[in-house]
Write a protein that holds these residues in place. Structure first.
Motif, PDB file in Angstrom:
ATOM      1  N   PHE A   1      50.970  42.666  37.095  1.00  0.00           N
ATOM      2  CA  PHE A   1      50.574  41.755  38.175  1.00  0.00           C
ATOM      3  C   PHE A   1      49.052  41.677  38.248  1.00  0.00           C
ATOM      4  O   PHE A   1      48.477  40.577  38.330  1.00  0.00           O
ATOM      5  CB  PHE A   1      51.160  42.221  39.516  1.00  0.00           C
ATOM      6  CG  PHE A   1      50.883  41.272  40.639  1.00  0.00           C
ATOM      7  CD1 PHE A   1      51.770  40.242  40.925  1.00  0.00           C
ATOM      8  CD2 PHE A   1      49.738  41.391  41.412  1.00  0.00           C
ATOM      9  CE1 PHE A   1      51.515  39.352  41.965  1.00  0.00           C
ATOM     10  CE2 PHE A   1      49.469  40.503  42.441  1.00  0.00           C
ATOM     11  CZ  PHE A   1      50.360  39.483  42.722  1.00  0.00           C
ATOM     12  N   LEU A   2      48.394  42.831  38.217  1.00  0.00           N
ATOM     13  CA  LEU A   2      46.928  42.878  38.262  1.00  0.00           C
ATOM     14  C   LEU A   2      46.340  42.142  37.058  1.00  0.00           C
ATOM     15  O   LEU A   2      45.436  41.309  37.205  1.00  0.00           O
ATOM     16  CB  LEU A   2      46.446  44.330  38.287  1.00  0.00           C
ATOM     17  CG  LEU A   2      44.931  44.535  38.245  1.00  0.00           C
ATOM     18  CD1 LEU A   2      44.263  43.962  39.492  1.00  0.00           C
ATOM     19  CD2 LEU A   2      44.614  46.021  38.089  1.00  0.00           C
ATOM     20  N   LEU A   3      46.845  42.426  35.867  1.00  0.00           N
ATOM     21  CA  LEU A   3      46.306  41.807  34.650  1.00  0.00           C
ATOM     22  C   LEU A   3      46.419  40.288  34.686  1.00  0.00           C
ATOM     23  O   LEU A   3      45.503  39.571  34.290  1.00  0.00           O
ATOM     24  CB  LEU A   3      47.022  42.357  33.416  1.00  0.00           C
ATOM     25  CG  LEU A   3      46.827  43.847  33.137  1.00  0.00           C
ATOM     26  CD1 LEU A   3      47.700  44.283  31.975  1.00  0.00           C
ATOM     27  CD2 LEU A   3      45.365  44.172  32.884  1.00  0.00           C
ATOM     28  N   ARG A   4      47.547  39.802  35.162  1.00  0.00           N
ATOM     29  CA  ARG A   4      47.752  38.345  35.202  1.00  0.00           C
ATOM     30  C   ARG A   4      46.894  37.671  36.267  1.00  0.00           C
ATOM     31  O   ARG A   4      46.731  36.447  36.237  1.00  0.00           O
ATOM     32  CB  ARG A   4      49.234  38.034  35.403  1.00  0.00           C
ATOM     33  CG  ARG A   4      50.029  38.338  34.149  1.00  0.00           C
ATOM     34  CD  ARG A   4      51.432  37.814  34.191  1.00  0.00           C
ATOM     35  NE  ARG A   4      52.063  37.967  32.884  1.00  0.00           N
ATOM     36  CZ  ARG A   4      53.296  38.406  32.708  1.00  0.00           C
ATOM     37  NH1 ARG A   4      54.066  38.705  33.752  1.00  0.00           N
ATOM     38  NH2 ARG A   4      53.786  38.524  31.491  1.00  0.00           N
ATOM     39  N   SER A   5      46.345  38.442  37.178  1.00  0.00           N
ATOM     40  CA  SER A   5      45.495  37.863  38.229  1.00  0.00           C
ATOM     41  C   SER A   5      44.024  37.775  37.817  1.00  0.00           C
ATOM     42  O   SER A   5      43.228  37.157  38.517  1.00  0.00           O
ATOM     43  CB  SER A   5      45.605  38.702  39.510  1.00  0.00           C
ATOM     44  OG  SER A   5      44.867  39.919  39.372  1.00  0.00           O
ATOM     45  N   LEU A   6      43.664  38.368  36.678  1.00  0.00           N
ATOM     46  CA  LEU A   6      42.259  38.425  36.286  1.00  0.00           C
ATOM     47  C   LEU A   6      41.755  37.086  35.762  1.00  0.00           C
ATOM     48  O   LEU A   6      42.452  36.395  35.019  1.00  0.00           O
ATOM     49  CB  LEU A   6      42.046  39.498  35.215  1.00  0.00           C
ATOM     50  CG  LEU A   6      42.390  40.932  35.613  1.00  0.00           C
ATOM     51  CD1 LEU A   6      42.098  41.886  34.458  1.00  0.00           C
ATOM     52  CD2 LEU A   6      41.651  41.351  36.869  1.00  0.00           C
ATOM     53  N   ASP A   7      40.528  36.752  36.129  1.00  0.00           N
ATOM     54  CA  ASP A   7      39.885  35.567  35.574  1.00  0.00           C
ATOM     55  C   ASP A   7      39.090  35.968  34.324  1.00  0.00           C
ATOM     56  O   ASP A   7      38.996  37.152  33.992  1.00  0.00           O
ATOM     57  CB  ASP A   7      38.989  34.890  36.613  1.00  0.00           C
ATOM     58  CG  ASP A   7      37.881  35.796  37.146  1.00  0.00           C
ATOM     59  OD1 ASP A   7      37.490  36.783  36.468  1.00  0.00           O
ATOM     60  OD2 ASP A   7      37.375  35.509  38.251  1.00  0.00           O
ATOM     61  N   ALA A   8      38.557  34.977  33.640  1.00  0.00           N
ATOM     62  CA  ALA A   8      37.862  35.223  32.368  1.00  0.00           C
ATOM     63  C   ALA A   8      36.711  36.215  32.519  1.00  0.00           C
ATOM     64  O   ALA A   8      36.488  37.057  31.640  1.00  0.00           O
ATOM     65  CB  ALA A   8      37.360  33.906  31.790  1.00  0.00           C
ATOM     66  N   GLU A   9      35.998  36.142  33.602  1.00  0.00           N
ATOM     67  CA  GLU A   9      34.856  37.044  33.811  1.00  0.00           C
ATOM     68  C   GLU A   9      35.310  38.494  33.995  1.00  0.00           C
ATOM     69  O   GLU A   9      34.656  39.422  33.518  1.00  0.00           O
ATOM     70  CB  GLU A   9      34.043  36.574  35.032  1.00  0.00           C
ATOM     71  CG  GLU A   9      32.683  37.193  35.155  1.00  0.00           C
ATOM     72  CD  GLU A   9      31.773  36.914  33.961  1.00  0.00           C
ATOM     73  OE1 GLU A   9      30.950  37.803  33.656  1.00  0.00           O
ATOM     74  OE2 GLU A   9      31.877  35.851  33.323  1.00  0.00           O
ATOM     75  N   SER A  10      36.447  38.693  34.642  1.00  0.00           N
ATOM     76  CA  SER A  10      36.948  40.059  34.884  1.00  0.00           C
ATOM     77  C   SER A  10      37.266  40.785  33.585  1.00  0.00           C
ATOM     78  O   SER A  10      37.118  42.005  33.499  1.00  0.00           O
ATOM     79  CB  SER A  10      38.196  40.012  35.765  1.00  0.00           C
ATOM     80  OG  SER A  10      37.882  39.511  37.042  1.00  0.00           O
ATOM     81  N   TRP A  11      37.715  40.043  32.571  1.00  0.00           N
ATOM     82  CA  TRP A  11      38.059  40.676  31.296  1.00  0.00           C
ATOM     83  C   TRP A  11      36.839  41.252  30.587  1.00  0.00           C
ATOM     84  O   TRP A  11      36.963  42.066  29.682  1.00  0.00           O
ATOM     85  CB  TRP A  11      38.790  39.688  30.386  1.00  0.00           C
ATOM     86  CG  TRP A  11      40.186  39.460  30.860  1.00  0.00           C
ATOM     87  CD1 TRP A  11      40.662  38.389  31.540  1.00  0.00           C
ATOM     88  CD2 TRP A  11      41.276  40.367  30.723  1.00  0.00           C
ATOM     89  NE1 TRP A  11      41.988  38.562  31.836  1.00  0.00           N
ATOM     90  CE2 TRP A  11      42.398  39.771  31.343  1.00  0.00           C
ATOM     91  CE3 TRP A  11      41.433  41.616  30.135  1.00  0.00           C
ATOM     92  CZ2 TRP A  11      43.638  40.380  31.382  1.00  0.00           C
ATOM     93  CZ3 TRP A  11      42.679  42.226  30.172  1.00  0.00           C
ATOM     94  CH2 TRP A  11      43.756  41.614  30.794  1.00  0.00           C
TER      95      TRP A  11
END
Length: 184
Positions: free
Chosen positions: A133-143
């Motif tokens: 759930f957390l991973l799917r909520s990340l935007d490009a900058e978070s990665w």
């Protein structure tokens, strides 16, 4: 790895049934999506791999000198719990230095040697629901966030999710290959 004796082909295949992990810093969106899907599927796949094994089969090492299947299942839970916490630290702190742990010594603790595997399988199920759930909520900058591993250096979350996708497939393959070799 320096200091590691060379493995012959059969030893390498037992140790790395899907091949050794190959780090890459250039992941595509599709590769990241696939890595997350592997993490989502791990609890069910590992449950399927070990669900019908007897206690004596769970006490079988997946290779000579390797952990028992029981220890391996508990290791996956330990490792992925650490990874999840590290992800959260990386998202809330600026490149924190994480603390490694001694996987081999953790695998020798009484819970890893004796506890029924269903305990770690249940932990993985809940943990992976939250993690995915957390991973799917990340935007490009978070990665682009990450942490500093004292032995590995800087690791972006993009690199780490790929590593744990490999880790999931790697250890599930240990069990499946053992079952195939022993005709279980």
């Amino acid at each position: 790895m320096s200091g590691t004796p060379a493995l012959d082909a059969s030893d390498f295949k037992l140790r790395y049934p899907i091949g050794a992990y190959e780090a890459s810093s250039n992941r595509t969106d599709e590769e990241r999506t696939e890595a997350i899907a592997v993490l989502e599927a791990l609890p069910a796949r590992l449950q399927d791999a070990v669900g019908n094994l007897s206690d004596s089969q769970l006490e079988t090492p997946y290779r000579d000198g390797g952990w028992t299947v029981r220890q391996l299942v508990h290791h996956v839970a330990d490792s992925h719990t650490n990874a999840y916490v590290r992800f959260r630290m990386a998202l809330t702190e600026s490149w924190p230095t994480i603390k490694p742990y001694d996987e081999a010594r953790w695998a020798e603790l009484s819970d890893a040697r004796s506890l029924p595997v269903h305990v770690s399988l249940a932990l993985l199920d809940s943990l992976h629901q939250r993690w995915v759930f957390l991973l799917r909520s990340l935007d490009a900058e978070s990665w682009k966030h990450g942490y500093v591993h004292p032995e590995m250096g800087r690791e972006s979350l993009d690199q780490v999710v790929a590593h744990y996708s490999w880790h999931s497939r790697h250890h599930t393959a240990h069990v499946l290959e053992l079952k195939k070799r022993l005709g279980w």
